[in-house]
Design a protein around this motif. Structure first.
Motif, short mmCIF file in Angstrom:
data_model
loop_
_atom_site.label_atom_id
_atom_site.label_comp_id
_atom_site.label_asym_id
_atom_site.label_seq_id
_atom_site.Cartn_x
_atom_site.Cartn_y
_atom_site.Cartn_z
N ALA A 66 -1.48 -2.90 -8.42
CA ALA A 66 -2.93 -2.95 -8.87
C ALA A 66 -3.87 -2.18 -8.10
O ALA A 66 -4.72 -1.39 -8.75
CB ALA A 66 -3.31 -4.38 -8.48
N ARG A 67 -3.43 -1.80 -6.79
CA ARG A 67 -4.44 -1.26 -6.09
C ARG A 67 -3.76 -0.33 -4.78
O ARG A 67 -2.98 -1.14 -4.29
CB ARG A 67 -5.47 -2.00 -5.36
CG ARG A 67 -6.54 -1.34 -4.61
CD ARG A 67 -7.99 -2.32 -4.36
NE ARG A 67 -7.31 -2.77 -2.84
CZ ARG A 67 -7.28 -4.07 -2.55
NH1 ARG A 67 -7.51 -5.04 -3.29
NH2 ARG A 67 -7.20 -4.35 -1.16
N ILE A 68 -3.93 0.59 -4.35
CA ILE A 68 -3.69 1.24 -3.24
C ILE A 68 -4.70 1.92 -2.39
O ILE A 68 -5.95 2.27 -2.86
CB ILE A 68 -2.64 2.53 -3.66
CG1 ILE A 68 -1.61 2.11 -4.32
CG2 ILE A 68 -2.47 3.12 -2.24
CD1 ILE A 68 -0.86 3.27 -4.90
N ASP A 69 -4.84 1.35 -1.03
CA ASP A 69 -5.91 1.75 -0.02
C ASP A 69 -5.04 2.74 0.79
O ASP A 69 -4.13 2.67 1.42
CB ASP A 69 -6.33 0.49 0.53
CG ASP A 69 -7.12 -0.42 -0.04
OD1 ASP A 69 -7.69 0.28 -1.17
OD2 ASP A 69 -7.42 -1.64 0.14
N VAL A 107 -1.71 1.04 1.84
CA VAL A 107 -1.18 -0.23 1.69
C VAL A 107 -1.47 -0.13 0.03
O VAL A 107 -2.39 0.09 -0.33
CB VAL A 107 -1.99 -1.06 2.29
CG1 VAL A 107 -1.49 -2.70 1.99
CG2 VAL A 107 -1.83 -0.97 4.08
N ALA A 108 0.02 -0.77 -0.65
CA ALA A 108 -0.36 -1.06 -2.19
C ALA A 108 -0.24 -2.52 -2.09
O ALA A 108 0.08 -3.42 -1.43
CB ALA A 108 0.90 -0.55 -2.71
N TYR A 109 -1.23 -3.14 -3.21
CA TYR A 109 -1.34 -4.51 -3.43
C TYR A 109 -0.91 -4.78 -4.75
O TYR A 109 -1.12 -3.91 -5.91
CB TYR A 109 -2.69 -4.95 -3.28
CG TYR A 109 -3.20 -4.57 -1.74
CD1 TYR A 109 -3.22 -5.58 -0.83
CD2 TYR A 109 -3.80 -3.40 -1.45
CE1 TYR A 109 -3.48 -5.51 0.34
CE2 TYR A 109 -4.45 -3.23 -0.08
CZ TYR A 109 -4.24 -4.17 1.02
OH TYR A 109 -4.49 -4.12 2.14
N PRO A 115 0.14 -7.74 -0.18
CA PRO A 115 0.68 -6.46 -0.14
C PRO A 115 2.11 -6.45 -0.79
O PRO A 115 2.86 -6.96 -0.61
CB PRO A 115 0.61 -6.62 1.46
CG PRO A 115 -0.25 -7.25 1.97
CD PRO A 115 -0.24 -8.56 0.60
N ALA A 116 2.25 -5.09 -1.38
CA ALA A 116 3.42 -4.72 -2.07
C ALA A 116 4.32 -3.65 -1.22
O ALA A 116 5.40 -3.48 -1.52
CB ALA A 116 3.12 -4.29 -3.69
#
Length: 155
Positions: A66-69, A107-109, A115-116
Protein backbone atom coordinates in the motif's frame (compact mmCIF):
# COMPACT_ATOMS: atom_id res chain seq x y z
CA UNK A 1 -11.75 -8.01 -33.76
CA UNK A 2 -10.70 -11.38 -32.31
CA UNK A 3 -7.10 -10.19 -31.98
CA UNK A 4 -8.19 -7.10 -30.06
CA UNK A 5 -10.35 -9.14 -27.70
CA UNK A 6 -7.48 -11.59 -27.14
CA UNK A 7 -5.04 -8.74 -26.45
CA UNK A 8 -7.43 -7.20 -23.90
CA UNK A 9 -7.89 -10.57 -22.24
CA UNK A 10 -4.11 -11.08 -21.96
CA UNK A 11 -3.62 -7.60 -20.53
CA UNK A 12 -6.36 -8.21 -17.95
CA UNK A 13 -4.82 -11.55 -16.97
CA UNK A 14 -1.30 -10.17 -16.52
CA UNK A 15 -0.20 -9.74 -12.89
CA UNK A 16 -0.49 -6.10 -11.95
CA UNK A 17 0.65 -4.54 -8.72
CA UNK A 18 -1.56 -1.91 -7.20
CA UNK A 19 0.01 1.50 -7.39
CA UNK A 20 1.81 1.97 -4.10
CA UNK A 21 2.02 5.39 -2.52
CA UNK A 22 5.73 6.22 -2.38
CA UNK A 23 6.89 9.04 -0.10
CA UNK A 24 10.50 10.20 -0.21
CA UNK A 25 11.86 12.35 2.61
CA UNK A 26 15.34 13.43 3.72
CA UNK A 27 17.19 12.90 6.97
CA UNK A 28 17.93 16.12 8.90
CA UNK A 29 21.63 15.82 8.03
CA UNK A 30 20.92 15.41 4.32
CA UNK A 31 18.40 18.27 4.39
CA UNK A 32 21.16 20.49 5.76
CA UNK A 33 23.51 19.30 3.00
CA UNK A 34 20.86 20.13 0.39
CA UNK A 35 20.32 23.61 1.81
CA UNK A 36 23.99 24.44 2.30
CA UNK A 37 25.78 22.61 -0.53
CA UNK A 38 23.67 21.02 -3.26
CA UNK A 39 20.44 23.04 -3.51
CA UNK A 40 16.97 21.85 -2.48
CA UNK A 41 15.99 21.17 -6.11
CA UNK A 42 18.53 18.34 -6.18
CA UNK A 43 16.56 16.50 -3.48
CA UNK A 44 13.52 16.51 -5.77
CA UNK A 45 15.63 15.03 -8.57
CA UNK A 46 16.81 12.19 -6.31
CA UNK A 47 13.33 11.60 -4.90
CA UNK A 48 11.85 11.37 -8.39
CA UNK A 49 14.46 8.84 -9.39
CA UNK A 50 13.76 6.66 -6.35
CA UNK A 51 10.00 6.80 -7.04
CA UNK A 52 10.48 5.79 -10.69
CA UNK A 53 12.84 2.94 -9.82
CA UNK A 54 10.57 1.54 -7.10
CA UNK A 55 7.45 1.85 -9.26
CA UNK A 56 9.18 0.05 -12.14
CA UNK A 57 10.41 -2.80 -9.95
CA UNK A 58 7.07 -3.19 -8.12
CA UNK A 59 5.22 -3.45 -11.43
CA UNK A 60 7.76 -5.86 -12.87
CA UNK A 61 7.56 -8.17 -9.85
CA UNK A 62 3.80 -7.79 -9.34
CA UNK A 63 4.36 -6.95 -5.66
CA UNK A 64 1.39 -5.35 -3.92
CA UNK A 65 2.11 -2.96 -1.05
CA UNK A 66 0.00 0.00 0.00
CA UNK A 67 2.74 2.47 0.92
CA UNK A 68 6.50 2.82 0.94
CA UNK A 69 8.30 5.45 3.01
CA UNK A 70 11.85 6.14 1.82
CA UNK A 71 14.34 8.36 3.63
CA UNK A 72 17.45 9.58 1.84
CA UNK A 73 20.12 9.46 4.52
CA UNK A 74 23.00 10.72 2.38
CA UNK A 75 23.92 11.34 -1.25
CA UNK A 76 27.01 12.55 -3.05
CA UNK A 77 26.96 13.87 -6.61
CA UNK A 78 29.28 12.58 -9.34
CA UNK A 79 29.57 16.08 -10.80
CA UNK A 80 29.01 19.52 -9.28
CA UNK A 81 25.41 20.63 -8.79
CA UNK A 82 24.28 24.01 -10.13
CA UNK A 83 24.47 25.47 -6.61
CA UNK A 84 27.99 24.16 -6.11
CA UNK A 85 29.00 25.59 -9.48
CA UNK A 86 27.67 29.03 -8.60
CA UNK A 87 29.00 28.98 -5.02
CA UNK A 88 32.48 27.80 -6.04
CA UNK A 89 33.58 29.39 -9.32
CA UNK A 90 36.76 27.26 -9.41
CA UNK A 91 34.73 24.12 -10.08
CA UNK A 92 34.47 23.11 -13.71
CA UNK A 93 30.88 21.93 -14.26
CA UNK A 94 32.01 19.60 -17.06
CA UNK A 95 35.41 18.31 -15.97
CA UNK A 96 35.14 18.17 -12.16
CA UNK A 97 34.27 14.61 -11.12
CA UNK A 98 33.84 12.79 -7.87
CA UNK A 99 32.80 9.38 -6.63
CA UNK A 100 29.11 9.69 -5.90
CA UNK A 101 26.41 7.47 -4.52
CA UNK A 102 23.53 7.37 -2.07
CA UNK A 103 22.38 5.85 1.21
CA UNK A 104 18.67 5.32 1.84
CA UNK A 105 16.26 3.50 4.10
CA UNK A 106 12.75 2.29 3.26
CA UNK A 107 9.79 0.70 4.99
CA UNK A 108 6.90 -0.87 3.07
CA UNK A 109 3.42 -1.17 4.57
CA UNK A 110 0.55 -3.45 3.61
CA UNK A 111 -3.10 -2.34 3.28
CA UNK A 112 -3.70 -2.72 7.03
CA UNK A 113 -0.75 -0.44 7.83
CA UNK A 114 1.49 -3.19 9.15
CA UNK A 115 5.15 -3.13 8.08
CA UNK A 116 5.70 -5.55 5.19
CA UNK A 117 9.45 -5.06 4.82
CA UNK A 118 12.36 -2.77 5.61
CA UNK A 119 15.76 -2.15 4.04
CA UNK A 120 18.67 0.21 4.60
CA UNK A 121 21.01 0.31 1.61
CA UNK A 122 23.96 2.32 0.38
CA UNK A 123 26.18 2.22 -2.65
CA UNK A 124 29.00 4.61 -3.52
CA UNK A 125 31.32 4.41 -6.50
CA UNK A 126 34.86 3.67 -5.29
CA UNK A 127 36.80 4.15 -8.52
CA UNK A 128 37.14 7.73 -9.80
CA UNK A 129 37.69 6.34 -13.31
CA UNK A 130 34.13 4.98 -13.21
CA UNK A 131 32.57 8.25 -12.01
CA UNK A 132 29.28 9.06 -13.68
CA UNK A 133 28.68 11.34 -16.63
CA UNK A 134 25.86 13.32 -15.04
CA UNK A 135 25.45 15.07 -11.70
CA UNK A 136 23.61 12.22 -9.97
CA UNK A 137 24.71 9.27 -12.13
CA UNK A 138 26.21 7.25 -9.27
CA UNK A 139 23.29 8.07 -6.96
CA UNK A 140 20.94 6.89 -9.72
CA UNK A 141 22.82 3.60 -9.88
CA UNK A 142 22.43 3.30 -6.10
CA UNK A 143 18.68 3.98 -6.43
CA UNK A 144 18.29 1.33 -9.14
CA UNK A 145 20.18 -1.28 -7.10
CA UNK A 146 18.22 -0.35 -3.97
CA UNK A 147 14.85 -0.72 -5.75
CA UNK A 148 15.76 -4.14 -7.14
CA UNK A 149 17.00 -5.42 -3.78
CA UNK A 150 14.07 -3.98 -1.80
CA UNK A 151 11.36 -5.35 -4.10
CA UNK A 152 13.10 -8.74 -4.22
CA UNK A 153 13.02 -8.79 -0.41
CA UNK A 154 9.28 -7.95 -0.47
CA UNK A 155 8.46 -10.62 -3.06
Amino acid sequence: MKATALALLLIAAAPVAAAAEIAVTYSPEFTEKLQDDYGMKEGEVLGGRIERDLTRELEKAGVDVARIDVTILDARPSRPTFKQGSDEPGLDMFRSVSTGGMKMKAVAYDASGAPAGELEYDWYENDIRQAGLTTWHDASRASDRFARKFVKALD
